[in-house]
Motif scaffolding. Structure first.
Motif, PDB file in Angstrom:
ATOM      1  N   LEU A   1       0.826  -1.206   0.000  1.00 37.89           N
ATOM      2  CA  LEU A   1       0.000   0.000   0.000  1.00 37.89           C
ATOM      3  C   LEU A   1       0.864   1.261   0.000  1.00 37.89           C
ATOM      4  CD1 LEU A   1      -3.228   0.446   2.101  1.00 37.89           C
ATOM      5  CD2 LEU A   1      -1.638   2.331   1.777  1.00 37.89           C
ATOM      6  N   PHE A   2       1.818   1.314   0.919  1.00 39.94           N
ATOM      7  CA  PHE A   2       2.671   2.500   0.978  1.00 39.94           C
ATOM      8  C   PHE A   2       3.557   2.592  -0.261  1.00 39.94           C
ATOM      9  CE2 PHE A   2       6.543   4.814   2.346  1.00 39.94           C
ATOM     10  CZ  PHE A   2       5.934   6.033   2.621  1.00 39.94           C
ATOM     11  N   GLY A   3       3.984   1.449  -0.776  1.00 38.91           N
ATOM     12  CA  GLY A   3       4.821   1.442  -1.972  1.00 38.91           C
ATOM     13  C   GLY A   3       4.112   2.028  -3.178  1.00 38.91           C
TER      14      GLY A   3
ATOM     15  N   PHE B   1       9.236  -3.414   3.974  1.00 40.75           N
ATOM     16  CA  PHE B   1      10.026  -2.957   2.826  1.00 40.75           C
ATOM     17  C   PHE B   1       9.987  -3.965   1.680  1.00 40.75           C
ATOM     18  CE2 PHE B   1      11.376   0.550   5.241  1.00 40.75           C
ATOM     19  CZ  PHE B   1      12.075   1.418   4.410  1.00 40.75           C
ATOM     20  N   LYS B   2       9.858  -5.253   2.002  1.00 45.77           N
ATOM     21  CA  LYS B   2       9.681  -6.260   0.945  1.00 45.77           C
ATOM     22  C   LYS B   2       8.405  -5.966   0.162  1.00 45.77           C
ATOM     23  CE  LYS B   2      12.621  -9.972   1.469  1.00 45.77           C
ATOM     24  NZ  LYS B   2      13.228 -10.826   0.442  1.00 45.77           N
ATOM     25  N   GLY B   3       7.333  -5.700   0.896  1.00 47.04           N
ATOM     26  CA  GLY B   3       6.072  -5.369   0.244  1.00 47.04           C
ATOM     27  C   GLY B   3       6.148  -4.056  -0.509  1.00 47.04           C
ATOM     28  N   MET B   4       6.926  -3.127   0.020  1.00 43.90           N
ATOM     29  CA  MET B   4       7.049  -1.817  -0.620  1.00 43.90           C
ATOM     30  C   MET B   4       7.634  -1.935  -2.021  1.00 43.90           C
ATOM     31  SD  MET B   4       8.434   1.620   1.257  1.00 43.90           S
ATOM     32  CE  MET B   4      10.168   1.518   0.852  1.00 43.90           C
TER      33      MET B   4
ATOM     34  N   ASN C   1       3.895  -1.265  -8.788  1.00 43.53           N
ATOM     35  CA  ASN C   1       2.484  -1.091  -9.125  1.00 43.53           C
ATOM     36  C   ASN C   1       2.100   0.383  -9.146  1.00 43.53           C
ATOM     37  OD1 ASN C   1       0.614  -3.716  -9.255  1.00 43.53           O
ATOM     38  ND2 ASN C   1       2.356  -4.144  -7.901  1.00 43.53           N
ATOM     39  N   GLY C   2       2.646   1.175  -8.221  1.00 45.20           N
ATOM     40  CA  GLY C   2       2.362   2.607  -8.209  1.00 45.20           C
ATOM     41  C   GLY C   2       2.826   3.281  -9.489  1.00 45.20           C
TER      42      GLY C   2
ATOM     43  N   TYR D   1      -4.893  12.197  -4.932  1.00 38.94           N
ATOM     44  CA  TYR D   1      -4.513  11.333  -6.053  1.00 38.94           C
ATOM     45  C   TYR D   1      -3.690  10.139  -5.571  1.00 38.94           C
ATOM     46  CZ  TYR D   1      -2.077   9.382  -9.993  1.00 38.94           C
ATOM     47  OH  TYR D   1      -1.568   8.488 -10.902  1.00 38.94           O
ATOM     48  N   LEU D   2      -2.787  10.378  -4.640  1.00 37.34           N
ATOM     49  CA  LEU D   2      -1.895   9.312  -4.179  1.00 37.34           C
ATOM     50  C   LEU D   2      -2.650   8.167  -3.517  1.00 37.34           C
ATOM     51  CD1 LEU D   2       1.081  11.406  -2.730  1.00 37.34           C
ATOM     52  CD2 LEU D   2       1.011  10.170  -4.904  1.00 37.34           C
ATOM     53  N   ILE D   3      -3.759   8.480  -2.840  1.00 40.14           N
ATOM     54  CA  ILE D   3      -4.483   7.433  -2.114  1.00 40.14           C
ATOM     55  C   ILE D   3      -5.713   6.969  -2.876  1.00 40.14           C
ATOM     56  CG2 ILE D   3      -3.657   8.238   0.122  1.00 40.14           C
ATOM     57  CD1 ILE D   3      -6.399   9.483   0.595  1.00 40.14           C
ATOM     58  N   LYS D   4      -5.906   7.459  -4.109  1.00 40.67           N
ATOM     59  CA  LYS D   4      -7.073   7.081  -4.905  1.00 40.67           C
ATOM     60  C   LYS D   4      -7.173   5.563  -5.037  1.00 40.67           C
ATOM     61  CE  LYS D   4      -6.895   7.926  -9.376  1.00 40.67           C
ATOM     62  NZ  LYS D   4      -7.180   6.771 -10.232  1.00 40.67           N
TER      63      LYS D   4
END
Length: 317
Positions: free
Chosen positions: A77-79, A271-274, A280-281, A310-313
């Motif tokens: 999500l954060f990534g 950080f692995k997930g990021m 994807n971002g 926009y970033l959290i859309k």
């Protein structure tokens, strides 16, 4: 967690299955998901040595994998947010990037390139030294019959491969942003990017939130977990190497509070997930400009509130 994040994680796991021929080339004839992740093996040892949990062996491994998945998703999500920021900043810096992204194949960002390590290790009998930090410190001599015999473990470590000059994997640009976040912390990073409001508020307590998420999934009372995590571990050159299997823990030397070790794990998985989230971002950003949802004029004239929206859309539901 939004449906989108769950979908991305499922796609990531399917890509892992596609890479199974890599394992077979290493002489491993089994489904990749049947192998324990190295840091999860270490977390299991850490939790049991600290008397935090009471599970049968297989059930504990399942609970830890469930926690790993959820923390990994938080990193995704954060990534995604970071991936969008990278592309936005490039377009703000020079219009040539916007023109370049208009021609790029965005689907390739999710064709992940994996680096895989499979290992077999014999863990010798473990003697763990713990101590408390009370007014009269005492050393706790810990014994667990489970760890008094040699154990053979098979495990795996999987990460997104780093290729500096590639558009579609973890390249030098991404590494620079990750290093900023690791060194500065998430909140300072968001402040530097002029992102406030809901997004900054969400990540102001991310460390505590991940800790709580871990022990909620493990069904451990948070107060009990916090109390147990006040114990300290002492490792010399050989102790950690004998006790743990992952590079994250096996090379530790010195004295560490259990809470610090848990935080190492949480940050590592996040950080692995990021890594997956950033790719994807980037894909979402390129898709948005190619499909007309975001144009160069909008990018140039976004205020802080519009940028945050926009970033959290589509990321939260």
């Amino acid at each position: 967690m939004s449906y989108l994040i769950n979908e991305i994680y499922e796609l990531y796991e399917k890509h892992l299955e596609i890479t199974e021929p890599v394992l077979k080339g290493m002489g491993v004839e089994d489904n990749i998901h049947n192998y324990l992740i190295d840091v999860n093996i270490d977390l299991e040892i850490l939790l049991e040595s600290n008397d935090i949990i009471r599970y049968e062996h297989d059930e504990l491994q399942e609970k830890i994998k469930e926690a790993y998945d959820e923390i990994f998703k938080e990193g995704i999500l954060f990534g995604i947010i970071v991936g969008k920021i990278i592309k936005l900043n490039n377009c703000l810096k020079d219009k040539k990037y916007y023109d370049e992204y208009m021609e790029r194949h965005y689907d390739y960002y999710t064709e992940y390139s994996f680096k895989m390590d499979f290992f077999k290790k014999t863990i010798p009998p473990i003697k763990i030294r713990k101590s408390t930090r009370e007014s009269s410190p005492r050393q706790l001599n810990y014994r667990n019959k489970k760890y008094e015999e040699k154990r053979k473990v098979d495990g795996i470590n999987v990460s997104c491969e780093q290729i500096r000059d590639s558009y579609y994997t973890i390249n030098e640009e991404i590494m620079e942003y990750k290093e900023r976040i690791e060194n500065e912390g998430i909140i300072e990073f968001l402040e530097e990017e002029k992102i406030n409001g809901e997004l900054k508020k969400k990540y102001s307590t991310i460390n505590d939130d991940l800790f709580e998420k871990l022990f909620n999934i493990l069904e451990v009372n948070l107060n009990n977990a916090e109390r147990a995590c006040q114990n300290y571990y002492r490792f010399d050159t050989f102790t950690a190497h004998d006790m743990f299997v992952s590079d994250l823990f096996a090379n530790l030397e010195g004295e560490f509070e259990a809470k610090e070790l848990i935080d190492f794990y949480l940050k590592y998985v996040f950080f692995k997930g990021m890594d997956i989230g950033i790719l994807n971002g980037k894909m979402f950003f390129v898709y948005d400009i190619q499909e007309g949802f975001l144009n160069y004029y909008k990018i140039q004239n976004m205020n802080c509130e519009e940028k945050s929206k926009y970033l959290i859309k589509e990321l939260f539901d």
